[in-house]
Motif scaffolding. Structure first.
Motif, short mmCIF file in Angstrom:
data_model
loop_
_atom_site.label_atom_id
_atom_site.label_comp_id
_atom_site.label_asym_id
_atom_site.label_seq_id
_atom_site.Cartn_x
_atom_site.Cartn_y
_atom_site.Cartn_z
N UNK A 91 0.84 -1.21 0.00
CA UNK A 91 0.00 0.00 0.00
C UNK A 91 0.87 1.25 0.00
N UNK A 92 1.93 1.23 0.81
CA UNK A 92 2.81 2.39 0.90
C UNK A 92 3.50 2.62 -0.45
N UNK A 93 3.91 1.51 -1.08
CA UNK A 93 4.56 1.63 -2.40
C UNK A 93 3.59 2.24 -3.43
N UNK A 94 2.37 1.73 -3.44
CA UNK A 94 1.38 2.22 -4.41
C UNK A 94 1.03 3.69 -4.16
N UNK A 95 0.81 4.05 -2.89
CA UNK A 95 0.43 5.43 -2.57
C UNK A 95 1.59 6.37 -2.89
N UNK A 96 2.81 5.95 -2.57
CA UNK A 96 3.97 6.81 -2.83
C UNK A 96 4.14 7.04 -4.33
N UNK A 97 4.06 5.96 -5.09
CA UNK A 97 4.19 6.08 -6.55
C UNK A 97 3.15 7.06 -7.10
N UNK A 98 1.94 6.95 -6.58
CA UNK A 98 0.84 7.78 -7.10
C UNK A 98 1.04 9.25 -6.75
N UNK A 99 1.49 9.52 -5.52
CA UNK A 99 1.66 10.92 -5.09
C UNK A 99 2.87 11.57 -5.76
N UNK A 100 3.90 10.79 -6.08
CA UNK A 100 5.13 11.39 -6.63
C UNK A 100 5.21 11.31 -8.15
N UNK A 101 4.17 10.78 -8.79
CA UNK A 101 4.17 10.75 -10.27
C UNK A 101 4.21 12.19 -10.78
N UNK A 102 4.70 12.37 -12.01
CA UNK A 102 4.80 13.71 -12.62
C UNK A 102 3.47 14.45 -12.54
N UNK A 103 3.56 15.78 -12.43
CA UNK A 103 2.33 16.58 -12.45
C UNK A 103 1.71 16.53 -13.84
N UNK A 104 0.39 16.62 -13.89
CA UNK A 104 -0.29 16.74 -15.18
C UNK A 104 -0.84 18.17 -15.28
#
Ligand SMILES: Nc1ncnc2c1ncn2[C@@H]1O[C@H](COP(=O)(O)O)[C@@H](OP(=O)(O)O)[C@H]1O
Ligand SMILES: [Mg+2]
Ligand SMILES: [Mg+2]
Ligand SMILES: [Mg+2]
Length: 359
Positions: A91-104
């Motif tokens: 869960x932490x991996x998924x949430x971190x990836x999602x929050x730190x993905x490039x801005x759109x």
């Protein structure tokens, strides 16, 4: 130019948060394995997708509105114990990836998004638990269902990420992301993925899920129906709503079309854009209390699309009673012309049922 319309900032951030959560859930679905789902005390499922989506949305909300409490469906208790280690790490991996993905386009770093915005495990677990607010009559609060229709999500069918802002018991803003909903019901095999947005007094809109902040979207409204063009939108799960009762209500109204069964608040979205004319959810008699996050976003969307939403007795839904809708009797939502007829038909079907049970 910054919009001066009421709740403009809340709307933008809610859309960005729901969109990110939808990207996450759609990607989780493709990789989900059996061990990544828990069964809660009430026997309902919760997946890594539900937990990580709640972590993402609550993190984004908290960054800009740190004083706003959140009534969220999930909590992190099962993730803080030894047996939850594998689930927690995922869960932490998924949430971190999602929050730190490039801005759109349209998103801002100060919302807590983008490559520089990493979080620790503790911060993300705390973000999930920020959803523990008990709700109530007064003040501002958000309500979040990180995956509504978890059973539909697991089947690869309809589900929705649902967020609403409630102020003094009134739903002022609703945002619903539906990654699997066709953009147009007339093209069921066409492109999928939409966000529905409503601010009280500002109308209801459908936006593209892949780029919502760059679009004002399409205004949607409930059209008028005749008994021949009407059909019911109802749950897939027999334990959630009394579907045999719906059939009798349909007969009384002269409905000839088969009901459309789909999970989640995608039903409210479908109703708001004119696909099917009635949302009907009658209690199965198990004493279950409806949760505010299952209806708050959908209720403002339906009202802003020109519809009416009440319980089965015609009473308004009360979002100021805490985490549930209290002793309410089901939910009926429909266009202004159809709604009173449905309430009358529900009362008739209920009277018949009571007469039958006294025989
Ligand atoms: N016995 C019951 N009666 C009514 N609703 C129930 C229920 N058990 C669970 N639910 C709720 O029904 C929601 C799904 O709604 P629908 O039936 O319209 O798809 C679930 O949301 P989650 O999937 O977020 O847990 C859950 O909150
Ligand atoms: Mg659930
Ligand atoms: Mg739900
Ligand atoms: Mg849920």
């Amino acid at each position: 130019m910054v919009s001066t319309l009421p709740y403009a900032a809340e709307k933008q951030i809610a859309i960005a948060a729901v969109r990110r959560a939808c990207v996450l859930t759609a990607s989780v679905f493709n990789k989900l394995i059996k061990q990544e789902t828990l069964t809660k005390d009430d026997k309902s499922p919760v997946t890594v997708g539900d937990f990580s989506a709640q972590a993402v949305v609550n993190t984004i909300l908290n960054r800009t509105f740190p004083d706003d409490p959140i009534v969220g469906e999930e909590d992190a208790a099962d993730l803080r114990v030894e047996s939850g280690t594998a689930l927690r790490e995922r869960i932490i991996q998924l949430a971190s990836e999602t929050l730190t993905a490039e801005l759109v386009p349209g998103e801002k770093e100060e919302w807590g998004l983008g490559p520089k915005n990493g979080r620790t495990t503790e911060q993300l677990l705390d973000a999930i638990d920020r959803g523990n607010y008990q709700g109530g009559k007064t003040g501002r609060m958000w309500t979040l269902d990180p995956i509504d229709g978890t059973k539909g999500f697991l089947r690869g069918e309809q589900y929705a990420v649902c967020l609403a802002l409630i102020v003094d018991s009134r739903v002022e803003l609703g945002v619903i992301g539906c990654p699997n909903l066709p953009v147009s019901a007339s093209e069921p095999s066409g492109p999928r993925g939409c966000i529905f947005v409503a601010v009280r007094g500002q109308g209801a809109y459908q936006l593209p899920l892949d780029d919502p902040l760059s679009s004002t979207g399409t205004k949607i409204a409930i059209p008028t129906f005749t008994p021949e063009t009407l059909n019911f939108l109802e749950s897939v799960e027999k334990a959630h709503a009394k579907l045999s009762f719906n059939d009798r209500v349909g007969q009384i109204l002269g409905v000839t079309r088969a009901p459309t069964r789909m999970d989640s608040q995608a039903k409210y979205c479908s109703l708001a854009r004119g696909d099917g004319g009635v949302y009907l959810r009658m209690p199965v008699g198990s004493g279950y209390k409806e949760k505010i996050w299952d209806h708050a976003p959908g209720s403002v969307l339906v009202e802003e699309a020109g519809g009416i939403i009440t319980d089965g007795r015609g009473q308004p839904l009360d979002f100021g009673l805490g985490r549930t809708l209290g002793e309410n009797y089901g939910v009926v939502a429909a266009g202004k012309d159809v709604h009173p007829k449905v309430i009358a038909a529900v009362q008739q079907a209920k009277a018949e049922e009571e007469a039958q049970s006294q025989l």
